[in-house]
Design a protein around this motif. Structure first.
Motif, short mmCIF file in Angstrom:
data_model
loop_
_atom_site.label_atom_id
_atom_site.label_comp_id
_atom_site.label_asym_id
_atom_site.label_seq_id
_atom_site.Cartn_x
_atom_site.Cartn_y
_atom_site.Cartn_z
N LEU A 70 0.81 -1.21 0.00
CA LEU A 70 0.00 0.00 0.00
C LEU A 70 0.85 1.27 0.00
O LEU A 70 0.32 2.36 0.15
N SER A 71 2.14 1.12 -0.20
CA SER A 71 3.03 2.29 -0.12
C SER A 71 3.01 3.13 -1.39
O SER A 71 3.52 4.25 -1.38
N ARG A 72 2.42 2.61 -2.47
CA ARG A 72 2.46 3.33 -3.74
C ARG A 72 1.12 3.92 -4.16
O ARG A 72 0.99 4.41 -5.28
N VAL A 73 0.12 3.88 -3.29
CA VAL A 73 -1.15 4.49 -3.64
C VAL A 73 -0.98 6.01 -3.72
O VAL A 73 -0.06 6.58 -3.13
N ASP A 74 -1.88 6.66 -4.45
CA ASP A 74 -1.75 8.08 -4.74
C ASP A 74 -2.27 8.91 -3.57
O ASP A 74 -3.38 9.44 -3.59
N SER A 75 -1.45 9.00 -2.54
CA SER A 75 -1.82 9.75 -1.34
C SER A 75 -0.56 10.15 -0.61
O SER A 75 0.43 9.42 -0.59
N ALA A 76 -0.62 11.32 0.02
CA ALA A 76 0.50 11.74 0.87
C ALA A 76 0.62 10.86 2.10
O ALA A 76 1.64 10.90 2.80
N TRP A 77 -0.41 10.05 2.37
CA TRP A 77 -0.43 9.18 3.55
C TRP A 77 -0.43 7.72 3.14
O TRP A 77 -1.05 6.88 3.81
N ALA A 78 0.24 7.40 2.06
CA ALA A 78 0.28 6.03 1.57
C ALA A 78 0.87 5.10 2.63
O ALA A 78 1.85 5.43 3.29
N GLY A 79 0.25 3.93 2.77
CA GLY A 79 0.75 2.94 3.72
C GLY A 79 -0.31 2.56 4.73
O GLY A 79 -1.50 2.88 4.58
N VAL A 80 0.10 1.85 5.74
CA VAL A 80 -0.75 1.43 6.84
C VAL A 80 -0.20 2.03 8.12
O VAL A 80 0.99 1.91 8.41
N TRP A 81 -1.07 2.66 8.88
CA TRP A 81 -0.66 3.37 10.09
C TRP A 81 -1.27 2.67 11.31
O TRP A 81 -2.46 2.36 11.31
#
Length: 451
Positions: free
Chosen positions: A84-95
């Motif tokens: 999920l690190s490459r999705v188009d968002s400044a918050w890409a990933g899992v938090w």
């Protein structure tokens, strides 16, 4: 509590969705009171995964986490790993944020914006009269408001009092989940051990979460700690520590309330959609409910037009049915062990490996970035991407859409931008293609996602 203290909006439930909604409304100028049945915040870890869209929502409303949350690139769809690190968002990933920490952060933020939070107030009755919604609690409090929002969880008291039922495929299995402190258990990721599916994952701060599914457990029966210990030992050969910090039995239910609006009462979060908690989907969907509802409620308070609330119901209900089907699809991938299920999972794994476009769609789905709304006249497109947002300028105000040009497919499109950063073309005839593109994610594997 009567007279000047009466709020504009009464929110029942001080979980993540109720607190987020309350803060959004208070920021927009509404007087908000939150009633929570518990005497203190729930200490159970429960959900702990936040996705990109949820983090975007927090960022846009000024919710700050101190210290910052740990981030990972790895999510999963039905147990199959997804980057999920490459999705188009400044918050890409899992938090990662255990629910008590999330509730504590949202409580402070909501109170700073003027939200009144009352613990130990269990709702006993709800009635609507004289243009108000009136609530009485077990402790004897009586509160009136222009609007009541039920954000009181999967077993919603308000939903039950109003006789609202949930539609969809009934539960077919039960699972047990528990947290153990300072456990020596090794990490397991949805392992198949005979008929069992087992998971053990560190949550930080010395906590390990375990989850197990035994297909022989009857639906509707609570399982005991001894059931968990026996099943874990039988499936893995390991002995669990003597006592968990908390334990719960839950089902693979994925249903949607038959209506989200009943007069001056609106359902938000788990109260409107009891979803099995797979990969944070239930929590993140509930936070997106609050975002979708907040600006609508502010419009309703501004002009008294209940159509804003019915628009919320129409839009969210249509998308929630898509999400319910996706959650059910994930549950089947995780827990079904028959030959056809294994073949289906193998096909999906192979496609994720070879098809970059499909891999991106699954990642967008998990991150909450592919939300698209269908209405009787048109579809509302997905949220503005970071590039589109920069080009179009600042998002709209707290309760009104605004018109702007948005780059899409190599051209500028004349659109309405909503406060939740979703947008639709002023010329509506082309918008339904977005809905079709969003819901056909798993057509070849799971036809029911095209509800």
């Amino acid at each position: 509590m009567t007279g000047p203290e009466d709020p504009d909006v009464l929110v029942v439930g001080a979980g993540p969705s109720g607190l987020l909604l309350a803060g959004i409304l208070a920021k927009g100028g509404a007087r908000v009171t939150v009633l929570e049945s518990r005497d203190a915040p729930n200490p159970q870890t429960r959900a702990s995964t936040l996705h990109a869209r949820a983090m975007e929502i927090f960022d846009s409303h000024g919710v700050e986490f101190a210290p910052g949350l740990p981030r990972s690139a790895h999510g999963h769809f039905g147990g199959l790993p997804v980057d999920l690190s490459r999705v188009d968002s400044a918050w890409a990933g899992v938090w990662k944020c255990p629910q008590p920490d999330l509730v504590r952060t949202l409580t402070g933020w909501a109170r700073w914006h003027g939200v009144r939070l009352l613990h130990g107030e269990h709702v006993e009755s709800v009635r609507q009269e004289g243009g108000r919604c009136l609530v009485t609690t077990r402790a004897g409090a009586a509160v009136g408001a222009a609007l009541l929002v039920a954000a009181d969880g999967q077993r919603s008291t308000v939903r039950s009092l109003l006789g609202i039922t949930c539609d969809g495929v009934p539960a077919t299995r039960v699972l047990v989940q528990a947290d153990f402190r300072h456990s020596p258990l090794g990490k397991r990721r949805f392992e198949r051990r005979g008929r069992y599916t087992v998971t053990a994952a560190p949550l930080g701060a010395g906590i390990t979460r375990v989850m197990i599914h035994d297909p022989r457990w009857p639906v509707g029966e609570e399982r005991t700690l001894e059931d968990l210990r026996t099943a874990w030992n039988t499936s893995t050969g390991e002995t669990l520590p003597p006592k968990p910090s908390w334990l719960r039995t839950f089902s693979d239910e994925a249903t949607v309330a038959d209506r989200l609006v009943e007069g001056r009462v609106v359902l938000c979060g788990d109260a409107g959609h009891p979803f099995v908690p797979i990969g944070g989907q239930a929590l993140n969907t509930s936070l997106m409910d609050a975002e979708a509802l907040g600006w609508r409620v502010l419009r309703y308070l501004d002009d008294g037009d209940s159509q804003a609330l019915h628009d919320y119901q129409d839009e969210r209900s249509s998308w929630l049915n898509v999400l319910a089907a996706r959650v059910r699809a994930q549950a089947r991938l995780l827990f079904d062990t028959d030959v056809s299920a294994e073949e289906r999972k193998a096909r999906l794994a192979e496609r994720l490996d070879r098809d970059e476009g499909f891999r991106g769609k699954i990642a967008d789905c998990l991150a909450g970035l592919d939300v698209c709304y269908r209405t009787p006249t048109h579809a509302v497109r997905r949220r503005l991407s970071p590039a589109q947002l920069r080009r179009a300028g600042a998002p709209a105000g707290p309760s009104r859409p605004r018109r702007a040009l948005v780059p899409d497919g190599g051209r500028d499109v004349d659109v309405w931008i909503r406060p939740d950063r979703h947008w639709s073309p002023v010329a509506r005839d082309e918008a339904l293609c977005d809905w079709d593109d969003a819901v056909r994610l798993l057509d070849d594997l799971e036809p029911e996602v095209t509800l």
